[in-house]
Each structure stands twice: as C-alpha cells, then as structure tokens.
Design an enzyme around this catalytic site. Structure first.
Site, mmCIF file in Angstrom:
data_model
loop_
_atom_site.group_PDB
_atom_site.id
_atom_site.type_symbol
_atom_site.label_atom_id
_atom_site.label_comp_id
_atom_site.label_asym_id
_atom_site.label_seq_id
_atom_site.Cartn_x
_atom_site.Cartn_y
_atom_site.Cartn_z
ATOM 1 C CB CYS A 19 23.554 21.059 15.753
ATOM 2 S SG CYS A 19 23.132 19.333 16.082
ATOM 3 C CD GLN A 30 26.224 42.406 12.391
ATOM 4 O OE1 GLN A 30 25.671 43.084 13.262
ATOM 5 N NE2 GLN A 30 25.604 41.424 11.769
#
Lengths: 404, 277
Positions: free
Chosen positions: A327, A181
């Site tokens: 989720c 990153q």
C-alpha cells in the site's frame, strides 16, 4: 506495554547468550585475526571456532564457508560468481517468489554485466509449491545457475531443494539456494544435498545484523565479489566482522540444540494460533501449503480488509506482524508472492504474516487470538465490500488490474 | 512504518461517521477491491441545501480511512456549493498532512465527493469522461491533469503518489510523461528523444557509428589520429585507436573522457568504451 514479537521472519531478537560471547570482541579482544602476534592470533582462533560450529549446523566443512556482511551479499556473490565462471552461459532459472535479494538481482543482470541474460522465473502452485516437472523442462545447456530459495519468507513454504539440486547436478548446472529463512528452523545437511552455493543471514537466527555466510561446495568454481585482502583465503576481502562471526557461531550452536523445540513446541504454538484465527474469523484463508512449511510461519488472508490497517491496529496492542500488501502508491499491488500464488484480490490485500520464534509463549498466542478477531470485525464493519458480499456483489469492476 | 500525524491516527483509530444513509441524496463510489482501496460516500441534504448528514464506508489503509472520516466531518453542515470546492489538499491539510506516497488517499476522498454530487444532480461524473490513461487503476487524463495543476506536480512519481496512475503495470508511464509536459507547457527535451532506453545491438552499432563519424573522427583527425569500431557486446564498445592516437600516451584519457562521454550523451548512458588489443 509489552511487545508481542511475531515478526521473526523479518528479524529476530539477538539471544542474550549470543550477546554475551560477542562482548569481549568489542572490548579486550580487539585484535585483527590476520595479525602475526598472539594477541591477534587468539581472535583468529575464535573465528575458526565459530566457523566450525556453523559448519556443524549445515553438515558442511568449515573451509566451505565464506563470511559475508548479509544474506543479500551472499546471494549476489553466488549468482555473479556462477555467471563469471561460465560467461558463455546466459540463462538463469529462478522462481517467481524469490526474495528481492535474488529477484531484483536477476532482473538487473543485463545492466550489471552489460550482457543480455534470459531469466526463467518458475511459477508456483496456488499453495506456493513448485512443480518439479516444469523446473526440469526449464533447464538447458545455456543455464549457468539455478537459484531457488529453501523456504519462502512470506509463507514459509519449503521447496524440494534436494531434488532440485540433484537434477541440476545431473545436468552439470550450478545450484544456489537462499536458505536465509530455513537455516536454524529446519534440519539441513549439505553432505547429503548436492548444493553448490547456500546463503544464510545471522539476524534471522538470533545472531546480530551485519553477518552472513556463503557456503561454497569444495570444487565449485568461485569468483570473488568483494576483492581486497587475503581474508577468507582471498574469496572475500575485508577485515572480518569478528564479533558478528563469534555471535553467529554461538547462535548456530544454540539453533542445533533448539531445533527440536522449534519443530515441536513452536510449531504447536503456530498451529494453535493459525487454527484459532481461521476458526474464529469468517472469510479467512491460509496462504501456503499446510504441511510443506516452516514450523514458525503462518500467513493468513482476511477478505475485504486491508493489511496496513490491520497492522496498525495490532501495533496499538504491541503486537508486531507484517503484511503482504505494501500500500504505497509506487507498489499498490499485493506482494509478488501473493500474486504468484494467484491469491484472489478480495484476499490478497488483507494478508498478514505472523512468524514465531523460540521466545514466544502460549500466553502471547492467546493474546493475539483475543485481540485480532475484533480488529478484523471492526475493519469489516466499515468496508463497503463486506456487506455487499452478503448481497452477492463483489466490488465494482471499474478497476481492471493487470497484475493477476 | 509510516509517519502519520496524530490527527491521522485519531481519525483512523476512531473514525467518524462510519456507515450508510438510507435514502441518501448523494452516493459516490470510487476505487475497487482490486485497487487496494475503495470508498463509498453518502450524504443527505436538509431543506436549505446544506449537507445535514454524511457517512462513509472505506476499504483501505489507515490514511484512506482517515481521509474518508475527515471528509465527512468537513462537509457536514455546509451548503453543497461550498462542499464542492473542497480539494484533496484541503483534506490532507485538515489531517495535518499525509505522507507523499499516501496523497492518493486524499484524492480518493475528493473524487468520492464529486461522484456523490454528480449522482445527486443526475449528471455523469465529469472526470470519468476523459480518456482512461492508467488501466490498472482506471485513472483518466482529466484526473491526472487536474492533479498536476492543483498540486503543482513535477514528476511522474508524484503523479503516481497523487492519483495512483502508473503504480500498477507501469505501461502508461510514457503517456503520463507526455501529459506532464503538456500541462507544464514544456517542449520535449531533444537529447532524451534521441536516446530511447532500449536499443537492439544493430541500432546501437548504427548510432555509435553515426556519432563516431559525425563528431569523434573529425576531432581525432585534426591531431592525425583515427578511430575504428571493432565490436559492440552488450554495453561494451570495443574500439581501436589508429594513427597518432595509437601511440599517444593520452589515448586512455581520450577514450574515456572524450569518446565514452560523447557516446553516453548521444547513444546510451550505460556504454563502456574499451580498447581492443
């Protein structure tokens, strides 16, 4: 519908200039860089030219770079190499917020190597920063390698890699950093930082997917991961991904030129976006240190709403972002990064990451500032905890999650 | 990216019956903030015992919101006794299906309905009476058993998909396996029972010696050979072939195809057998 792409920590657009320099290597210039003939030799020269450009961006020597297929391969190569170089050392120091490329590898080492390893996963503070004192205390004579990311993919928080590498060096311990990153977004000068291994990935800095680099400092013991031909001086077998390498060379050249823009204009866009969202949406909070951070990343939690629902609403407007909550039934807990930072459950499920690039515009930032607040308001309207919050009640306590 | 049906998308983007009902006859609360999804369901009955109105408030992902919205549409206008028969599968079918990892959202809808009916009748929630199996998500054995029976679940992963049990810390997974076997009336497979996933080095050595003595040595001795265990280091089992085996050209085959296979079957399936020099 226009796409507003703010998910650059996931992957980036391949720069048109990069595509352009790559194309000949998919058509006319198809030679093998290892061949003896001129036709292949010219391709070999292009590979070396690209290597020089990448080395320049990192402050490294060209011969210290090994081309790989991706950041994950670079991470695996570095860590497994260190373990093979020091088979008697069975301890690794890493952090709780590493990318799965490092985290899951470290957690699977026993199975992979057939030996038991002790893994120290350093905790982080609530702002995602690392405690150097804890780090220093974790090192021992048993430690084979330290692997700590340069910047976090979810929050953008930057670790004190220079200090950490110096401490490791003074103790004679190898140091690896996953800089996937960081490369191209913030200045890196390996001639000034005593890092042994550094991983980078092309597709995070506007080069294509399928090309990565492992930097191995001259003199650092090295054991190859992919064994085959003599490519990369026997350090990584397999015919080179020539077009990818040439593309990465161009992308690194461009990153060096755009570094200033990234740290001024892109940073200003990010700040405008972040400040605007935090100001216009109540019960929102920033995840990660305000300043020790990549210039392009913001991670914000919106209390009492769930991440996937936010993303799907944004998707309707063509806005691409990502969320720290998965989720799926298999992993209902918030991301390991949010958990490591101790983000409260009221907020951890509703975290959104927006990551910009030099291609984003102020108009796009304004568009997100216009569209996101009503989405949060609408979802809160139907959240049973939003009103209860005003009644002074936070949810029911039936669920005793052990993941805090 | 989830592959949601148009109906799921529609109920997510345009949820029906969002809100609360004042003086509701039934109120059911399930889930919690920590769990990542929660639903509060309200209903009001008319004079004939039919559900005159239903509303919901949901915190959760798209399929949780869509399941809640679908549920309220399904129960409006029908007698309470009819509503009671609605299963999680009915909710999923109404939405044209849900991704398997999201089936727990439909289960949550059904449980909210049960909780609201229990509230109306003033009785404790039957499912909550059981033993809490998954502490992370507060799931009882009764809920797990019913999910297995009604949805014909075959694996622990499926149980997690439908009830969330086992999706947190994972401590309850052995118990879930047990329940799965109980419900499906299956005896414990013997071999699995003899091979726990983690062994200490001492346990490994003992078991390896046992297998060598019981099965391997007698077979090798028939051909005038023998085997000796030299060392166990992690998954590496170092042995030495003796007698006729020591000079046999096929000894490598014996080692890998026979000794290693036997040890993997009966001790640990990650073992690697090598010959010590």
């Amino acid at each position: 519908m226009n796409t507003v792409y703010m998910d650059n920590n996931a992957t980036t657009r391949v720069a048109p200039e990069v595509v352009e320099v790559m194309l000949p290597y998919y058509s006319d210039l198809y030679g093998n860089p290892s061949s003896m003939h001129t036709f292949g030799g010219q391709v070999g020269r292009a590979v070396e030219e690209a290597r020089g450009k990448i080395a320049a961006l990192l402050g490294a020597r060209p011969e210290e770079l090994i081309f790989t297929s991706c950041g994950t391969e670079s991470d695996s190569t570095a860590i497994l190499s260190a373990l093979q170089s020091f088979p008697e050392k069975r301890h690794i120091v890493t952090t709780r917020v590493e990318h799965p490329a490092v985290k899951n590898l470290c957690e699977s080492l026993d199975k992979l190597t057939g030996h038991k390893h002790r893994i120290t996963q350093l905790p982080v503070n609530s702002d995602g920063t690392l405690d150097l004192k804890l780090y220093e205390e974790s090192l021992s004579d048993e430690t084979a390698i330290v692997s700590a990311m340069w910047a976090n993919n979810e929050t953008g928080v930057i670790f004190p890699v220079k200090e950490m590498a110096e401490i490791a060096k003074s103790r004679g311990i190898l140091f690896h950093t996953d800089a996937v990153q960081a490369v191209g977004k913030i200045p890196i000068n390996l001639s000034q930082v005593p890092i042994d291994f550094l991983s980078l990935s092309g597709h995070k800095l506007h080069a294509p997917k399928g090309i990565g680099v492992l930097y191995v400092r001259k003199g650092t013991p090295f054991v190859p991961f992919i064994i085959g031909g003599h490519q990369e001086h026997g350090r990584r077998g397999g015919t080179e991904n020539v077009a990818g390498i040439v593309g990465l060379g161009k992308a690194c050249e461009m990153a060096a030129q755009q570094m200033q823009d990234e740290n001024t204009r892109v940073k200003a866009l990010r700040d405008k976006l972040e400040d605007g969202l935090l100001a216009s949406i109540p019960n929102s909070l920033l995840n990660g240190h305000k300043t020790l951070r990549l210039p392009n990343t913001t991670n914000i939690s919106f209390e009492f709403v769930e991440g996937e629902a936010i993303l799907l609403h944004l998707d309707r407007f063509g806005i691409c972002a990502s969320s720290g909550s998965a989720c799926t039934s298999g992993s209902l807990e918030p991301s390991h990064v949010m958990r490591a930072m101790g983000v409260p459950f009221t907020a951890a499920h509703g975290s959104i990451r927006l990551s910009l690039s030099v291609y984003n515009t102020e108009a796009e930032v304004d568009f997100v500032l216009e569209k996101l607040p009503p989405v949060i308001a609408q979802l809160r309207e139907m959240s049973p905890f939003w009103q209860s919050q005003h009644k002074g009640k936070v949810g029911n306590s039936q669920c005793k999650c052990s993941c805090s | 990216m989830w592959e949601y049906t148009d109906k799921v998308r529609d109920h997510f983007m345009n949820p029906r019956n969002v809100g609360e009902i004042e003086n509701a006859d039934g109120i059911g609360e399930v889930g919690s903030l920590a769990c990542g999804d929660a639903l509060t369901l309200y209903f009001k009955l008319d004079d004939t015992g039919k559900i005159a109105d239903a509303k919901f408030k949901t915190f959760g992902c798209a399929s949780a919101i869509a399941s809640s919205s679908a549920l309220t549409e399904m129960i409006k206008g029908i007698p309470l006794e009819e509503a009671e028969k609605i299963t999680n599968q009915d909710i999923a079918e109404y939405l044209g299906g849900l991704p398997k990892e999201k089936m727990h959202c439909s289960v949550m809808g059904r449980e909210a309905l049960e909780a609201a009916i229990a509230y109306y009748r003033g009785i404790p929630l039957p499912m909550a009476e059981g033993e809490v199996v998954c502490e992370c998500f507060g799931v009882t054995d009764l809920e797990v058993k019913r999910a297995i029976e009604e949805n014909k679940l075959q694996t622990v992963e499926e149980i997690t998909n439908f009830t969330k049990a086992g999706g947190g810390c994972g401590k309850c997974i052995p118990r879930l396996e047990e329940i799965l076997r109980e419900v499906r009336h299956e005896a414990k497979p013997l071999i699995l029972d003899q091979r726990p996933g983690r062994l200490t080095t001492l346990q490994k050595i003992k078991r390896i010696e046992e297998v060598l003595e019981r099965e391997v040595r007698p077979a090798l001795r028939k051909d005038g050979g023998d085997i000796e265990l030299i060392d166990v280091d992690g998954d590496f089992v170092i042995v030495s072939l003796r007698g006729a085996c020591g000079t046999c050209k096929k000894s490598q085959t014996t080692l890998k195809e026979y000794v290693e296979k036997k040890l993997r079957e009966q001790v640990l399936d990650t073992l690697i057998v090598e010959e010590g020099k």
